[in-house]
Design an enzyme around this catalytic site. Sequence first.
Site, PDB file in Angstrom:
ATOM      1  N   HIS A   1      33.619  41.031  52.253  1.00 28.38           N
ATOM      2  CA  HIS A   1      33.908  42.137  51.330  1.00 28.38           C
ATOM      3  C   HIS A   1      33.522  43.483  51.968  1.00 28.38           C
ATOM      4  O   HIS A   1      33.570  44.517  51.309  1.00 28.38           O
ATOM      5  CB  HIS A   1      33.106  41.972  50.033  1.00 28.38           C
ATOM      6  CG  HIS A   1      33.665  40.966  49.073  1.00 28.38           C
ATOM      7  ND1 HIS A   1      35.011  40.739  48.925  1.00 28.38           N
ATOM      8  CD2 HIS A   1      33.054  40.140  48.184  1.00 28.38           C
ATOM      9  CE1 HIS A   1      35.195  39.800  47.997  1.00 28.38           C
ATOM     10  NE2 HIS A   1      34.030  39.423  47.543  1.00 28.38           N
TER      11      HIS A   1
ATOM     12  N   THR B   1      40.288  36.983  46.627  1.00 27.80           N
ATOM     13  CA  THR B   1      39.770  36.277  47.808  1.00 27.80           C
ATOM     14  C   THR B   1      39.789  34.758  47.638  1.00 27.80           C
ATOM     15  O   THR B   1      40.172  34.035  48.559  1.00 27.80           O
ATOM     16  CB  THR B   1      38.305  36.681  48.073  1.00 27.80           C
ATOM     17  OG1 THR B   1      38.084  37.966  47.534  1.00 27.80           O
ATOM     18  CG2 THR B   1      37.965  36.615  49.528  1.00 27.80           C
ATOM     19  N   THR B   2      39.366  34.300  46.458  1.00 30.79           N
ATOM     20  CA  THR B   2      39.273  32.848  46.232  1.00 30.79           C
ATOM     21  C   THR B   2      40.646  32.200  46.402  1.00 30.79           C
ATOM     22  O   THR B   2      40.782  31.139  47.008  1.00 30.79           O
ATOM     23  CB  THR B   2      38.755  32.582  44.791  1.00 30.79           C
ATOM     24  OG1 THR B   2      37.586  33.368  44.602  1.00 30.79           O
ATOM     25  CG2 THR B   2      38.447  31.129  44.562  1.00 30.79           C
TER      26      THR B   2
ATOM     27  N   SER C   1      39.545  40.851  44.137  1.00 33.69           N
ATOM     28  CA  SER C   1      40.930  41.198  44.471  1.00 33.69           C
ATOM     29  C   SER C   1      41.789  39.984  44.789  1.00 33.69           C
ATOM     30  O   SER C   1      42.966  40.121  45.117  1.00 33.69           O
ATOM     31  CB  SER C   1      40.946  42.159  45.666  1.00 33.69           C
ATOM     32  OG  SER C   1      40.277  43.341  45.340  1.00 33.69           O
TER      33      SER C   1
ATOM     34  N   SER D   1      38.066  42.514  36.034  1.00 35.41           N
ATOM     35  CA  SER D   1      37.608  41.239  36.578  1.00 35.41           C
ATOM     36  C   SER D   1      36.132  41.335  36.976  1.00 35.41           C
ATOM     37  O   SER D   1      35.336  40.446  36.669  1.00 35.41           O
ATOM     38  CB  SER D   1      38.475  40.862  37.781  1.00 35.41           C
ATOM     39  OG  SER D   1      38.096  39.610  38.288  1.00 35.41           O
TER      40      SER D   1
ATOM     41  N   ARG E   1      44.192  44.588  45.239  1.00 31.65           N
ATOM     42  CA  ARG E   1      44.652  44.342  43.861  1.00 31.65           C
ATOM     43  C   ARG E   1      44.563  45.646  43.095  1.00 31.65           C
ATOM     44  O   ARG E   1      43.705  46.489  43.415  1.00 31.65           O
ATOM     45  CB  ARG E   1      43.739  43.291  43.225  1.00 31.65           C
ATOM     46  CG  ARG E   1      44.174  42.815  41.868  1.00 31.65           C
ATOM     47  CD  ARG E   1      43.149  41.834  41.297  1.00 31.65           C
ATOM     48  NE  ARG E   1      43.668  41.151  40.133  1.00 31.65           N
ATOM     49  CZ  ARG E   1      42.954  40.343  39.368  1.00 31.65           C
ATOM     50  NH1 ARG E   1      41.690  40.100  39.661  1.00 31.65           N
ATOM     51  NH2 ARG E   1      43.493  39.776  38.309  1.00 31.65           N
TER      52      ARG E   1
END
Length: 319
Positions: A131, A97-98, A95, A161, A153
């Site tokens: 998560h 995070t990175t 969603s 994804s 997201r």
Amino acid sequence: MLAPIAFYSPIAIAAKDEEEARKKKMSIIIERYKDKVSALPKINNGLCKYEGFWYAHGFWLNDSNANFSVEAIMALQDEFQALPTDVFLASHAKSGTTWLKALSPHDYVPFIETESFLNNPSYANGLMATHMSYTSLPKSIINFGCRIVYICRNPKDVFISSWHFMKKVKDEFSAPMDDAFESFCSGVNPNGPYWDHVIGYYKASLERPNNVLFLTYEDLIKDTKNEVKKLAKFIGCPFTSKEEDDRLVQEIVNLCSFEKLSEVNKVNQNSTTTKKVLSNDIFFRKGIVGDSANYLTTELIQIIDNITKEKFDGLNIAF
Ligand code: PAP
């Protein structure tokens, strides 16, 4: 034949020892929760249902990687002690995070699930990611009123994804897209049901707005600068007006853009730290909104849109 030089280097030996220690601790934790996990509902793709959500269990995928497993969550629930000042970046997988981690004022934002298997977890970092579903968070996070930033997201892009990610992680493990779509829509995917995951944090953000900030990947794409300012203010590091005037916010946004980060992470793959089980570039694919339209038929889009409409009915969640 000579062994590769790296094999003899102190860093390589230390990393090997750390990896051995991690696997050992992981085995102990998996053994500790064996009975509890064996009583959970399971399905044959390696997932089990715990507190309403599906998670991997045991040595999922391969014997070196049980990260994000239900055992990690159980261990965190029993052992993890948050500090009132801790901030958590929470999300359903895939969603954003990175990106959120990169935009945050810390060099390294560990996932608490992954850290739980290490002998020296980086819990003292102050900023961590997860998560986990809202309902399963270790109680101290809620009781101390720790701040949580949730990034959501749209489910179609999350699904696409995740599907690509699984294919890259282990091709033979990944299901054909149609099967994976059916599982995702029925809520059976790691951290799923996606909709319940989102709703848990969304409702918490309404009930406790000072503690839970709800962001979307789509807003972050649309107006990154504004969302970054919101994020900074919420986590207690607001930009001064001088910093805003000096284009600092814009610089941060530029440095964390998909193009910049994916380029940097192409060359930053051979880390010796065992904290990175997967190479960095796997977390960067396209970084756009709406790529799902390139993979899903009109019929499949209709199915998932209908579920989203029904599940998010009456909630102000828009993508
Ligand atoms: P995780 O669940 O493994 O932590 P996460 O970072 O939440 O993954 O999501 C990965 C998605 O974020 C990827 O989306 P895609 O597959 O649709 O391309 C990845 O490309 C995207 N992403 C990563 N970094 C950025 C960024 N800087 N800007 C925009 N999107 C990004």
